[in-house]
Design an enzyme around this catalytic site. Structure first.
Site, mmCIF file in Angstrom:
data_model
loop_
_atom_site.group_PDB
_atom_site.id
_atom_site.type_symbol
_atom_site.label_atom_id
_atom_site.label_comp_id
_atom_site.label_asym_id
_atom_site.label_seq_id
_atom_site.Cartn_x
_atom_site.Cartn_y
_atom_site.Cartn_z
ATOM 1 N N LYS A 157 -3.606 3.544 -2.757
ATOM 2 C CA LYS A 157 -4.755 4.392 -3.077
ATOM 3 C C LYS A 157 -4.422 5.796 -2.647
ATOM 4 O O LYS A 157 -4.114 6.034 -1.483
ATOM 5 C CB LYS A 157 -5.981 3.925 -2.299
ATOM 6 C CG LYS A 157 -6.417 2.543 -2.650
ATOM 7 C CD LYS A 157 -7.705 2.239 -1.928
ATOM 8 C CE LYS A 157 -7.657 0.866 -1.291
ATOM 9 N NZ LYS A 157 -8.731 0.617 -0.366
ATOM 10 N N ASP B 125 0.818 -1.219 0.000
ATOM 11 C CA ASP B 125 0.000 0.000 0.000
ATOM 12 C C ASP B 125 0.848 1.264 0.000
ATOM 13 O O ASP B 125 2.052 1.222 0.226
ATOM 14 C CB ASP B 125 -0.877 0.016 1.255
ATOM 15 C CG ASP B 125 -2.138 -0.791 1.040
ATOM 16 O OD1 ASP B 125 -2.386 -1.195 -0.106
ATOM 17 O OD2 ASP B 125 -2.861 -1.013 2.029
ATOM 18 N N MET C 248 -7.289 9.264 9.475
ATOM 19 C CA MET C 248 -7.915 9.759 8.230
ATOM 20 C C MET C 248 -8.824 10.956 8.516
ATOM 21 O O MET C 248 -9.895 11.076 7.931
ATOM 22 C CB MET C 248 -8.735 8.640 7.559
ATOM 23 C CG MET C 248 -7.908 7.427 7.221
ATOM 24 S SD MET C 248 -8.892 6.046 6.640
ATOM 25 C CE MET C 248 -9.578 5.411 8.148
HETATM 26 N N1 SAH Z 1 -3.875 0.350 9.353
HETATM 27 C C1 SAH Z 1 -3.279 1.617 9.628
HETATM 28 C C2 SAH Z 1 -4.243 2.767 9.440
HETATM 29 C C3 SAH Z 1 -4.719 2.940 8.041
HETATM 30 S S1 SAH Z 1 -5.725 4.317 7.827
HETATM 31 C C4 SAH Z 1 -2.686 1.607 11.046
HETATM 32 O O1 SAH Z 1 -2.926 0.686 11.816
HETATM 33 O O2 SAH Z 1 -1.941 2.524 11.339
HETATM 34 C C5 SAH Z 1 -4.567 5.521 7.312
HETATM 35 C C6 SAH Z 1 -4.478 6.608 8.332
HETATM 36 O O3 SAH Z 1 -3.591 6.228 9.365
HETATM 37 C C7 SAH Z 1 -3.920 7.916 7.808
HETATM 38 O O4 SAH Z 1 -4.915 8.692 7.178
HETATM 39 C C8 SAH Z 1 -3.437 8.569 9.081
HETATM 40 O O5 SAH Z 1 -4.500 9.123 9.806
HETATM 41 C C9 SAH Z 1 -2.936 7.381 9.871
HETATM 42 N N2 SAH Z 1 -1.498 7.187 9.692
HETATM 43 C C10 SAH Z 1 -0.884 6.113 9.191
HETATM 44 N N3 SAH Z 1 0.448 6.273 9.219
HETATM 45 C C11 SAH Z 1 0.669 7.486 9.763
HETATM 46 C C12 SAH Z 1 1.837 8.234 10.066
HETATM 47 N N4 SAH Z 1 3.053 7.749 9.822
HETATM 48 N N5 SAH Z 1 1.686 9.451 10.630
HETATM 49 C C13 SAH Z 1 0.473 9.942 10.892
HETATM 50 N N6 SAH Z 1 -0.656 9.291 10.627
HETATM 51 C C14 SAH Z 1 -0.569 8.072 10.073
#
Ligand code: SAH
Length: 501
Positions: free
Chosen positions: A58, A36, A170
């Site tokens: 995406k 991803d 998000m």
């Molecule tokens: N499965 C992922 C989340 C996916 S949704 C998890 O467990 O982390 C994607 C969202 O995760 C982004 O829109 C943001 O809000 C957050 N996110 C993921 N990586 C991030 C990062 N390095 N810094 C800040 N927000 C992050």
């Protein structure tokens, strides 16, 4: 069940060190990796060279791959009987649609295994100095999607009032509306809140304030995704617990020019200091293949009084040859051994030799000075070293009346394969610091980037050198030397970098 197996693996929030051991093991055996957008590409290096790497990212808004297409792709690859790794940001079962992908596989008759990951929900606040719970401050937290359907409230009263720490993923697009709903449902405008962008990565940015101000500040500063929004009194702990942003090399890109084999541990230290590493090995150690003279020397080695090593590479090759020529190490008995500095000394120790002399100054001149008190004219010195090394050591020793025999064990050559993309970036000034560890790293670097670009690089990038000889070489080629190690060692260089403001 059909034969293909799919591993649904969490890649963690960004820092490549936050991949789990199980995740890494599975990646190392992958035939196909479907990854991803938020997955750090560095992790793909764990996959075997033969693995097929497929980007299924995406972009927010414009879907490069619809979820249906991703589901189909995973099934298709699994049906080929290959080991498929579905690599997803954070934890695959936390807002990652990993559950949907797993369900689809089950429905199609395939097996799957989930390898949980470190979720951004907890790791990103942690790197920013914010614990989700804290005795006396927060005894509950919730992880909430900020990406609700239009018109559907995201923060109902039970969320706003009933939970101490709220973490929104998000949430950037709907930030203003989330804040509005929280306040309308009982949170005060003074509640501490923070936005964390690119958490756990060198580019991590944090905006901390209150619920009432945060949306406006985010707009003013152009704060954008990927970001996490956190609300609650725990945000205030950041003042004391924030460490990452105080690291000396924070957000700085450092170019390492050392040979590939020696670049790793140095790189790790730079990363630990908060920096980002770009490797441009400008030297390759090419062993001399015809070392007949050395073999002859082994037979009469007791004719020498001193054996002087000026690099760890020379130690490595010298002792490898000793072994491959079936020479017993005891032939060295009685010969005094000198190492130019601690790294060479450590290499000798690995070979079971405790060095007799390490000069105060870790350079050729230092050896000449240090030996002066320890020798008598007429003594014989063996100098196994690199072809093209400076003549000053042999000359200095000869001037003291010593018989010096030099033998070239290797040559430091320009590597055949150079990453042009990295060279381009360096010329554009994308790095903050460039490190030179020997005069030949300077001259080879200039050969690679082109002499005409030195001025431009120098105007944007700081130069750090291991010691005065390397600094002189750098100046000769037109670099301004900004940092020099006091002790002429890699550790000294790291100290100089760490002290940099
Ligand atoms: N499965 C992922 C989340 C996916 S949704 C998890 O467990 O982390 C994607 C969202 O995760 C982004 O829109 C943001 O809000 C957050 N996110 C993921 N990586 C991030 C990062 N390095 N810094 C800040 N927000 C992050």
């Amino acid at each position: 069940m059909k034969k293909g197996v799919v591993y649904i693996v969490g890649a963690g929030p960004g820092d490549p060190g936050l991949l789990t051991i199980k995740g890494k093991n599975v990646l190392q055996k992958a035939d196909v990796v479907i990854y991803d957008r938020l997955v750090n590409k560095e992790m793909l290096a764990h996959a075997p060279d033969r693995a097929e790497l497929i980007y299924a990212g995406k972009e927010s808004g414009k879907n490069a791959f619809s979820q249906d297409r991703i589901n189909e792709l995973i099934v298709q690859k699994a049906s080929e009987g290959r080991a498929v790794v579905r690599l997803k940001g954070g934890d695959p079962f936390v807002f990652g649609r990993g559950g949907e992908e797993a369900l689809h596989l089950v429905e199609q008759g395939y097996g799957f295994e989930v390898v949980p990951g470190v979720t951004s929900a907890s790791a990103v606040p942690a790197y920013a100095g914010i614990p989700l719970t804290h005795r006396g401050i927060s005894s509950s937290f919730a992880v909430i999607t900020g990406h609700g359907k239009k018109g559907t409230p995201i923060c109902q009263e039970e969320i706003s009032k009933g939970i101490d720490t709220l973490v929104f993923l998000m949430g950037m697009e709907n930030l203003a509306s989330i804040v509005e709903q929280l306040i309308a449902n009982g949170k005060t405008a003074e509640t501490p809140a923070a936005l964390i962008q690119n958490g756990t990565l060198p580019e991590q940015k944090v905006l901390a304030g209150t619920l009432g101000q945060i949306a406006r500040c985010a707009e003013e500063t152009g704060f954008g995704p990927p970001a996490l929004f956190i609300v609650g009194d725990v945000v205030e702990l950041r003042e004391k617990l924030n460490r990452v942003e105080k690291k000396p090399l924070r957000g700085k890109t450092v170019v390492i020019t050392r040979p590939e084999a020696q670049a790793d541990s140095f790189g790790e230290t730079i990363i630990a200091l908060g920096g980002r590493v770009v490797k441009l090995p400008v030297i390759e150690i090419k062993r001399k293949t015809d070392l007949k003279r050395l073999c002859k020397i082994f037979k009469n080695i007791d004719a020498f009084d001193w054996l002087v090593f000026t690099s760890a590479n020379a130690v490595e090759i010298f002792f490898d040859e000793l072994v491959s020529e079936n020479v017993d190490i005891r032939v060295l008995k009685g010969i005094k051994i000198c190492a130019i500095g601690p790294a060479t000394e450590a290499k000798l120790r690995q070979r079971g030799i405790l060095t007799d002399l390490v000069p105060d100054r870790y350079c050729a001149e230092g050896i000449v000075d240090a030996l002066e008190e320890r020798i008598k004219p007429g003594m014989r010195v063996l100098l196994p070293r690199a072809q093209g090394a400076r003549a000053v050591l042999a000359e200095g020793l000869r001037e003291m009346g010593l018989h010096v025999e030099e033998i070239y064990l290797y040559e430091a050559v320009v590597p055949l394969r150079i990453d042009d993309e990295i060279v381009e970036k360096i010329i554009k000034g994308c790095a903050e610091i460039i490190i030179f560890t020997s005069p030949s790293t300077v001259s080879n670097f200039v050969d690679i980037v082109g002499r005409k670009h030195v001025k431009q690089i120098d105007s944007k990038t700081k130069t750090a050198c291991i010691g005065p000889i390397t600094s002189d070489a750098a100046r000769k080629f037109g670099f301004t030397v900004d940092m020099e190690a006091e002790s002429y060692t890699i550790n000294g260089l790291i100290d100089a970098l760490a002290a940099m403001q």
